[in-house]
Design an enzyme around this catalytic site. Structure first.
Site, short mmCIF file in Angstrom:
data_model
loop_
_atom_site.label_atom_id
_atom_site.label_comp_id
_atom_site.label_asym_id
_atom_site.label_seq_id
_atom_site.Cartn_x
_atom_site.Cartn_y
_atom_site.Cartn_z
N LYS A 83 7.54 41.68 79.51
CA LYS A 83 7.40 40.65 78.47
C LYS A 83 6.91 39.37 79.13
O LYS A 83 7.52 38.88 80.10
CB LYS A 83 8.77 40.40 77.84
C1 E4P Z 1 12.22 39.76 70.53
O1 E4P Z 1 11.83 40.47 71.41
C2 E4P Z 1 13.22 38.70 70.70
O2 E4P Z 1 14.12 39.08 71.71
C3 E4P Z 1 14.04 38.47 69.48
O3 E4P Z 1 13.64 39.24 68.38
C4 E4P Z 1 14.35 37.06 69.18
O4 E4P Z 1 15.20 37.01 68.07
P1 E4P Z 1 16.08 35.73 67.69
O5 E4P Z 1 15.17 34.75 67.02
O6 E4P Z 1 17.10 36.27 66.78
O7 E4P Z 1 16.64 35.19 68.98
#
Ligand code: E4P
Length: 214
Positions: A83
């Site tokens: 990522k």
């Molecule tokens: C995606 O890969 C992120 O980890 C995640 O969906 C972020 O979500 P949040 O806005 O609930 O922290």
């Protein structure tokens, strides 16, 4: 649509995997920090439970640092997806990693041009955070629609990973908008099959069945 769990918690991942409904996992530095465990060890353990893609995020903000971290992460298991943040240095790193055959998930996407650019650069997945847009009164699901249209217009293979899903309706809407993947916390995932009429209906079938003289 594939279902990913958005967590670094091994118990949740094992519980989801036992249901046979988890196609992959996404983690982020905040989720990993909550677990208080060694990052590489934890990611390795997740990859032992889940055979589908497991996203692990770099924390460097310069291209060289990201490349170093990405190459190390990619060695942990064959199903690692690195990522990267959607910033200019992240896009530079993405191009190089794509050339090396390392799969990437470009994160923190909040507008369609970011998604177009990362697809052009060869991202495996792009992660629009629709819940965080909704949180500030913007149209999160509209972003998924826009990205889907752009990717279909040009035939990009980059998968649209609807992220920051907050409730089951988000999952339905993302599926209708054509997201390839939805990633969600365990609390949302565990409600996907629920309907009160299913529960009541089953209870009634079973109690009627007991009345049958056999
Ligand atoms: C995606 O890969 C992120 O980890 C995640 O969906 C972020 O979500 P949040 O806005 O609930 O922290």
């Amino acid at each position: 649509m594939k279902f990913f769990l958005d967590t670094a918690n091994l118990d949740e991942i094992k519980a989801g995997a036992a249901l046979g409904m988890v196609d992959g996992v996404t983690t982020n530095p905040s989720l990993v920090a909550k677990e208080g465990k060694d990052f590489r060890t934890l990611v390795g353990q997740i990859c032992e439970v889940i055979s589908g893609p497991v996203s692990a995020e770099v924390v460097s903000t310069d291209c060289e640092g990201m490349l170093k971290e990405a190459r190390e992460l990619a060695k942990i298991a064959p199903n690692i997806v690195v990522k990267l943040p959607t910033i200019p240095e992240g896009v530079k790193a993405l191009k190089i990693l794509a050339g090396e055959g390392i799969r990437t998930n470009l994160t923190l996407i909040f507008q369609p041009l970011q998604a177009l650019i990362v697809a052009k650069a060869g991202a495996t997945m792009c992660s629009p955070f629709l819940g965080r847009l909704d949180d500030i009164g913007h149209d999160g699901m509209g972003l998924i629609d826009e990205i889907r249209t752009i990717y279909d217009n040009y035939g990009f293979a980059t998968e649209v990973l609807a992220a920051s899903l907050r409730h089951p309706l988000h999952v339905v809407q993302a599926a209708k908008a054509g997201a390839d993947i939805g990633t969600m916390p365990y609390g949302v995932f565990s409600k996907l099959l629920d309907h009160p009429l299913t529960t009541i209906g089953l209870e009634r079938f079973l109690s009627d069945w007991k009345k049958l003289k056999q």
